[in-house]
Design an enzyme around this catalytic site. Structure first.
Site, PDB file in Angstrom:
ATOM      1  N   HIS A  82     -21.181 -64.842   8.100  1.00  0.00           N
ATOM      2  CA  HIS A  82     -19.834 -64.271   8.128  1.00  0.00           C
ATOM      3  C   HIS A  82     -19.132 -64.671   9.411  1.00  0.00           C
ATOM      4  O   HIS A  82     -19.738 -64.743  10.468  1.00  0.00           O
ATOM      5  CB  HIS A  82     -19.900 -62.747   8.033  1.00  0.00           C
ATOM      6  CG  HIS A  82     -18.640 -62.149   7.509  1.00  0.00           C
ATOM      7  ND1 HIS A  82     -18.423 -61.924   6.169  1.00  0.00           N
ATOM      8  CD2 HIS A  82     -17.515 -61.742   8.138  1.00  0.00           C
ATOM      9  CE1 HIS A  82     -17.224 -61.397   5.995  1.00  0.00           C
ATOM     10  NE2 HIS A  82     -16.663 -61.272   7.182  1.00  0.00           N
ATOM     11  N   ASP A 161     -14.598 -50.501   3.025  1.00  0.00           N
ATOM     12  CA  ASP A 161     -14.125 -51.594   3.869  1.00  0.00           C
ATOM     13  C   ASP A 161     -13.023 -52.371   3.167  1.00  0.00           C
ATOM     14  O   ASP A 161     -12.058 -52.811   3.793  1.00  0.00           O
ATOM     15  CB  ASP A 161     -15.270 -52.536   4.260  1.00  0.00           C
ATOM     16  CG  ASP A 161     -14.729 -53.745   4.999  1.00  0.00           C
ATOM     17  OD1 ASP A 161     -14.121 -53.553   6.063  1.00  0.00           O
ATOM     18  OD2 ASP A 161     -14.849 -54.864   4.481  1.00  0.00           O
ATOM     19  N   ARG A 168      -5.613 -52.384   7.444  1.00  0.00           N
ATOM     20  CA  ARG A 168      -5.557 -52.915   8.815  1.00  0.00           C
ATOM     21  C   ARG A 168      -4.746 -54.195   8.868  1.00  0.00           C
ATOM     22  O   ARG A 168      -4.022 -54.454   9.839  1.00  0.00           O
ATOM     23  CB  ARG A 168      -6.980 -53.193   9.318  1.00  0.00           C
ATOM     24  CG  ARG A 168      -7.773 -51.935   9.622  1.00  0.00           C
ATOM     25  CD  ARG A 168      -9.255 -52.257   9.778  1.00  0.00           C
ATOM     26  NE  ARG A 168      -9.507 -53.246  10.795  1.00  0.00           N
ATOM     27  CZ  ARG A 168     -10.448 -54.204  10.712  1.00  0.00           C
ATOM     28  NH1 ARG A 168     -11.240 -54.287   9.668  1.00  0.00           N
ATOM     29  NH2 ARG A 168     -10.588 -55.085  11.684  1.00  0.00           N
ATOM     30  N   SER A 183     -16.646 -53.418   9.872  1.00  0.00           N
ATOM     31  CA  SER A 183     -16.153 -54.063   8.654  1.00  0.00           C
ATOM     32  C   SER A 183     -17.133 -55.153   8.214  1.00  0.00           C
ATOM     33  O   SER A 183     -17.590 -55.188   7.065  1.00  0.00           O
ATOM     34  CB  SER A 183     -14.765 -54.664   8.929  1.00  0.00           C
ATOM     35  OG  SER A 183     -14.420 -55.601   7.948  1.00  0.00           O
ATOM     36  N   LYS A 187     -20.388 -54.836   5.022  1.00  0.00           N
ATOM     37  CA  LYS A 187     -20.494 -55.761   3.886  1.00  0.00           C
ATOM     38  C   LYS A 187     -21.845 -56.463   3.897  1.00  0.00           C
ATOM     39  O   LYS A 187     -22.482 -56.628   2.872  1.00  0.00           O
ATOM     40  CB  LYS A 187     -19.405 -56.840   3.977  1.00  0.00           C
ATOM     41  CG  LYS A 187     -18.022 -56.350   3.692  1.00  0.00           C
ATOM     42  CD  LYS A 187     -17.064 -57.524   3.540  1.00  0.00           C
ATOM     43  CE  LYS A 187     -16.523 -58.030   4.856  1.00  0.00           C
ATOM     44  NZ  LYS A 187     -15.339 -57.358   5.339  1.00  0.00           N
TER      45      LYS A 187
HETATM   46  N1  URA Z   1     -13.748 -60.205   8.936  1.00  0.00           N
HETATM   47  C1  URA Z   1     -14.043 -59.036   8.312  1.00  0.00           C
HETATM   48  O1  URA Z   1     -14.729 -59.029   7.298  1.00  0.00           O
HETATM   49  N2  URA Z   1     -13.593 -57.909   8.841  1.00  0.00           N
HETATM   50  C2  URA Z   1     -12.850 -57.873   9.977  1.00  0.00           C
HETATM   51  O2  URA Z   1     -12.491 -56.812  10.417  1.00  0.00           O
HETATM   52  C3  URA Z   1     -12.539 -59.093  10.618  1.00  0.00           C
HETATM   53  C4  URA Z   1     -12.999 -60.246  10.064  1.00  0.00           C
END
Ligand code: URA
Length: 434
Positions: A82, A161, A168, A183, A187
């Site tokens: 990620h 999220d 956000r 966040s 995930k």
């Molecule tokens: N990527 C994400 O999944 N969440 C964030 O808050 C920022 C980048």
């Protein structure tokens, strides 16, 4: 408990308890806490911050807001990757098929564009019919059969999220360390992988602009992952200029495909290989970085990484023809060149401004409901360190609307910093956090 009191507590700099955080996330997910109260809370968090304990509690509450996948039935070490978000960051598109082509299962959850940064799901929608709305069975089934699946949050993974991320995005509350860490990690912890590699961006186009803030974010996420029993590594990479040359959904897909063919830009390939090496080592597929890099070169050279990408697109309902013929990807009808007003060397390309220019063209969302134009974007003909002559093309804008293209032109012209003396080389991979 009342959400009003929790907002007030955070506004005054107080620390929310585990129960208060659970109450807030459960209420927000089911809809009893409305967007406007949650927006006030996220803004209070931006000003007051969260302790490491609050951040862990927020992460676990968001993870538990939906299903937590159990992929233990799939053999091998499942790895996930990620990024904290960048401009021109199409890394997952090239990286995941390379890793899957090497026999390491990739189970990934991705998001849409956030603020001035792009998202993997939006990019993948350049393939007609492609969907990330996979059921739990489809997600696990695809990882099992073809070695790769990328899901959006519709599969009831970390739905809190998903809602919070969208809120956000449009309330200027993205760039807060605890909100980003929770966040991403909620995930990652929900999607059932065994190992996680994080690409933490640093610089003007990142949410964390200073190296020390990016380092703190990386350490926080690695510690959450490790605490939750997942092998986690972070790589801090440069976002003081966009990654690669392409910014904008379909242009980025084309660049990722070029990279899978061995023809991509050097900085982009370096980020893919740095992250890929960590994934292959965590999965036990390579003993060291040298072996990992040789393996990745191999699947690019023999075409198996490109074939894996096509197989993945098809498995998720997409038309894979553009994988072998990128002229089939959507492309905007008009172009406009941004030219240099002086000779010298490129010292900086303000990545955030390039991201905003792409949004201006229609390539990003202004509100939660906005549709995006997949065909627009920017190709950076000159990157940091390149010599330029007066009048030479710095960037080409691809757009569908003259007024928007003119607005993007101003932003891009301002984003380039050119000076007479040669620019110092800045490596794209900055640090590793284990
Ligand atoms: N990527 C994400 O999944 N969440 C964030 O808050 C920022 C980048």
């Amino acid at each position: 408990m009342r959400m009003y009191d929790l907002i007030l507590k955070k506004k005054q700099g107080g620390e929310l308890s585990t129960d208060e955080i659970r109450y807030m996330i459960e209420g927000f997910t089911e809809g009893s806490i409305p967007d406007y109260q949650m927006s006030a809370m996220t803004m209070a968090i931006c000003f007051r911050g969260m302790t490491p304990r609050e951040t862990v509690d927020l992460t676990l509450a968001m993870r538990d807001s939906g299903d937590v996948l159990d992929l233990s039935g799939i053999k091998g070490v499942k790895v996930d990757k990620h990024s904290t978000g960048g401009v021109g960051d199409k890394t997952s598109l090239a990286l995941t098929p390379i890793i899957a082509a090497l026999g390491v299962p990739v189970a990934k959850m991705s998001g849409r564009g956030l603020g001035h940064t792009g998202g993997t799901i939006d990019k993948l929608e350049c393939f007609d019919g492609f969907t990330t709305a996979l059921s739990e069975e489809q997600f696990a089934g695809n990882v099992n059969t073809i070695g790769i699946a990328i899901a959006g949050q519709t599969a009831n993974l970390a739905p809190a999220d998903k809602k919070l991320y969208a809120l956000r995005d449009v309330t200027a509350t993205v760039d807060q360390m605890s909100l980003i860490a929770s966040s991403i990690m909620s995930k990652k912890l929900a999607s059932g992988s065994d190992a996680i590699v994080l690409d933490v961006k640093t610089g003007n186009g990142a949410f964390m602009k200073k190296l020390e803030d990016s380092r703190a974010l990386a350490k926080e996420m690695v510690s959450i992952g490790t605490m939750a029993g997942k092998k986690t590594v972070a790589v801090i990479t440069d976002m003081d200029q966009p990654l690669g040359r392409a910014v904008g959904n379909s242009l980025e897909v084309r660049e990722a495909i070029d990279t899978l063919r061995g023809e991509g830009p050097a900085d982009f390939k370096e980020v893919v290989f740095a992250l890929g090496s960590q994934m292959l080592m965590l999965a036990g597929r390579a003993a060291d970085e040298k072996e990992a890099r040789a393996l990745m070169e191999g699947v690019i050279e023999d075409g198996s990484a490109l074939d894996k990408f096509a197989q993945f697109v098809r498995a998720q309902g997409g038309d894979a023809a553009p994988v072998y013929d990128t002229s089939l990807l959507p492309v905007a009808g008009k172009t406009l060149e941004v030219t240099a007003k002086e000779s010298g060397y490129v010292h900086r390309i303000l990545a955030e401004d390039i991201g905003i220019a792409c949004m201006t063209l229609g390539g990003g969302r202004e509100t939660k409901e906005s549709a995006i134009d997949l065909s627009v974007g920017i190709i950076l003909e000159k990157k940091n360190g390149d010599a330029v002559s007066d009048g030479e093309v710095l960037a080409t804008i691809y757009g569908n609307d003259d007024a928007k293209m003119q607005a993007a032109y101003e932003k891009i012209a301002h984003a380039y910093e050119i000076a007479k003396e040669p620019a110092a080389f800045v490596p794209v991979v900055r640090e590793y956090i284990f």
